[in-house]
Design a protein around this motif. Structure first.
Motif, mmCIF file in Angstrom:
data_model
loop_
_atom_site.group_PDB
_atom_site.id
_atom_site.type_symbol
_atom_site.label_atom_id
_atom_site.label_comp_id
_atom_site.label_asym_id
_atom_site.label_seq_id
_atom_site.Cartn_x
_atom_site.Cartn_y
_atom_site.Cartn_z
ATOM 1 N N TRP A 3 0.828 -1.198 0.000
ATOM 2 C CA TRP A 3 0.000 0.000 0.000
ATOM 3 C C TRP A 3 0.868 1.256 0.000
ATOM 4 C CZ3 TRP A 3 -4.873 0.638 -1.165
ATOM 5 C CH2 TRP A 3 -5.755 -0.445 -1.068
ATOM 6 N N VAL A 4 1.937 1.241 0.782
ATOM 7 C CA VAL A 4 2.847 2.385 0.830
ATOM 8 C C VAL A 4 3.478 2.604 -0.531
ATOM 9 C CG1 VAL A 4 4.980 3.290 1.832
ATOM 10 C CG2 VAL A 4 3.319 2.095 3.284
ATOM 11 N N ARG A 5 3.954 1.524 -1.140
ATOM 12 C CA ARG A 5 4.577 1.629 -2.453
ATOM 13 C C ARG A 5 3.571 2.102 -3.495
ATOM 14 N NH1 ARG A 5 9.585 2.343 -3.942
ATOM 15 N NH2 ARG A 5 10.316 0.591 -2.679
ATOM 16 N N THR A 6 2.345 1.610 -3.405
ATOM 17 C CA THR A 6 1.305 1.991 -4.363
ATOM 18 C C THR A 6 0.968 3.471 -4.250
ATOM 19 O OG1 THR A 6 0.353 -0.242 -4.367
ATOM 20 C CG2 THR A 6 -1.079 1.570 -5.082
ATOM 21 N N VAL A 7 0.804 3.944 -3.023
ATOM 22 C CA VAL A 7 0.502 5.373 -2.810
ATOM 23 C C VAL A 7 1.653 6.234 -3.327
ATOM 24 C CG1 VAL A 7 0.163 7.158 -1.060
ATOM 25 C CG2 VAL A 7 -1.069 4.988 -0.891
ATOM 26 N N THR A 8 2.888 5.810 -3.039
ATOM 27 C CA THR A 8 4.064 6.548 -3.506
ATOM 28 C C THR A 8 4.077 6.632 -5.029
ATOM 29 O OG1 THR A 8 5.358 5.808 -1.592
ATOM 30 C CG2 THR A 8 6.587 6.634 -3.496
ATOM 31 N N PHE A 9 3.778 5.502 -5.682
ATOM 32 C CA PHE A 9 3.775 5.468 -7.143
ATOM 33 C C PHE A 9 2.724 6.405 -7.727
ATOM 34 C CE2 PHE A 9 1.480 3.633 -10.799
ATOM 35 C CZ PHE A 9 2.406 3.926 -11.791
ATOM 36 N N TYR A 10 1.485 6.302 -7.238
ATOM 37 C CA TYR A 10 0.418 7.124 -7.815
ATOM 38 C C TYR A 10 0.636 8.605 -7.543
ATOM 39 C CZ TYR A 10 -2.260 3.032 -9.216
ATOM 40 O OH TYR A 10 -2.668 1.877 -9.818
ATOM 41 N N ALA A 11 1.227 8.930 -6.398
ATOM 42 C CA ALA A 11 1.551 10.328 -6.112
ATOM 43 C C ALA A 11 2.606 10.835 -7.093
ATOM 44 C CB ALA A 11 2.054 10.468 -4.673
ATOM 45 N N MET A 12 3.626 10.014 -7.344
ATOM 46 C CA MET A 12 4.657 10.382 -8.302
ATOM 47 C C MET A 12 4.078 10.500 -9.705
ATOM 48 S SD MET A 12 7.733 11.197 -9.107
ATOM 49 C CE MET A 12 8.802 10.762 -7.724
ATOM 50 N N LEU A 13 3.192 9.567 -10.063
ATOM 51 C CA LEU A 13 2.581 9.592 -11.393
ATOM 52 C C LEU A 13 1.834 10.903 -11.616
ATOM 53 C CD1 LEU A 13 1.857 8.117 -14.037
ATOM 54 C CD2 LEU A 13 -0.116 7.133 -12.840
ATOM 55 N N LEU A 14 1.060 11.327 -10.600
ATOM 56 C CA LEU A 14 0.290 12.568 -10.724
ATOM 57 C C LEU A 14 1.206 13.780 -10.836
ATOM 58 C CD1 LEU A 14 -2.386 14.127 -10.644
ATOM 59 C CD2 LEU A 14 -2.223 14.100 -8.130
ATOM 60 N N VAL A 15 2.143 13.895 -9.917
ATOM 61 C CA VAL A 15 3.016 15.072 -9.885
ATOM 62 C C VAL A 15 3.915 15.127 -11.120
ATOM 63 C CG1 VAL A 15 4.900 16.197 -8.643
ATOM 64 C CG2 VAL A 15 2.978 15.231 -7.373
ATOM 65 N N SER A 16 4.526 13.992 -11.477
ATOM 66 C CA SER A 16 5.458 13.982 -12.615
ATOM 67 C C SER A 16 4.730 14.236 -13.930
ATOM 68 C CB SER A 16 6.210 12.655 -12.677
ATOM 69 O OG SER A 16 5.334 11.567 -12.919
#
Length: 255
Positions: A3-16
């Motif tokens: 879950w932590v990795r997933t949240v990190t990924f989607y946050a990066m996807l949005l910002v990047s």
């Protein structure tokens, strides 16, 4: 942990996507250099791979010629195929991508300015116009990446190829470079939401010449490209050989 990795990924996807999309648009508008804007795409791919905890092992770099236009044809297991190709294929290229992606705010506008070619799969006439545009781009010196399956595999197993992308390559008269992507299905399968960190093996195959081919040769070319991609997939991913024989357990698919 997933879950932590997933949240990190989607946050990066949005910002990047927002920041690098704006950067790519600005670069093209100010400099008119789409090749520079493509570097934003490479950074976008690498950032999202890093955020998801995904490593990409690249083999076959010796088969790349950055000075020669080609059509890169890859199998498609996951969103992460896009990140892997953008981030780790060290050449300039443009995507032949489904039209829906071009409707995404910022990202879609950046894709158009960089020179990606949209294809409307719901309209046969428009689809063929897009293929003709892409083949012209290749003839003029721009490499293009296609997913001949048309969409992501639901189970990670390579699917039958559609003819459009192969016809594009034949019309361009330039080589097709097979790209085998193995392991991305485990990271984020189609329909999945949770990201699983892992490794992707990307193998760049020997170019397949199309200069002497005609549209009538399309089925033969499809067979050659599909088998070249399958050669570097696992038994499960590669499925069965054209003669119905399964691939040896634990080894890459071979002809």
């Amino acid at each position: 942990m997933r879950w932590v990795r997933t949240v990190t990924f989607y946050a990066m996807l949005l910002v990047s996507t927002i920041l690098l999309g704006i950067a790519a648009i600005t670069i093209v508008l100010v400099t008119r250099r789409s090749d520079w804007a493509h570097l934003c795409g490479r950074l976008w791919g690498n950032l999202n791979l890093w955020a998801a905890g995904v490593t990409v092992d690249v083999m076959g770099r010796e088969n790349l010629d950055p000075h020669k236009p080609v059509v890169y044809a890859a199998n498609h297991q996951s969103w992460f195929d896009i990140f892997a190709i953008l981030g780790k294929l060290p050449v300039q290229f443009r995507w032949l991508a489904k039209e829906e992606l071009f409707r995404i705010p910022i990202m879609g506008h950046a894709m158009r300015l960089i020179g990606y070619v949209p294809i409307d799969r719901s309209d046969r006439k428009k689809a063929f116009q897009s293929l003709e545009e892409a083949s012209q781009r290749v003839r003029e010196g721009t490499s293009v990446v296609i997913f001949p399956e048309g969409t992501r595999s639901r189970d990670g197993v390579i699917q039958p190829f559609k003819k459009g992308g192969i016809i594009l390559a034949i019309k361009s008269g330039q080589p097709i470079v097979p790209v085998s992507l193995s392991g991305s299905y485990k990271i984020l399968p189609k329909g999945g939401r949770l990201v699983r960190p892992g490794r992707i093996r990307m193998t760049i195959g020997t170019p397949i010449e199309t200069a002497s081919m005609t549209i009538e040769d399309r089925d033969r070319v499809i067979h050659l490209v599909r088998e070249a991609i399958r050669r570097h997939l696992t038994e499960r991913e590669g499925g069965f050989l054209s003669d119905g024989a399964p691939i040896a357990q634990g080894r890459p698919a071979v002809l």
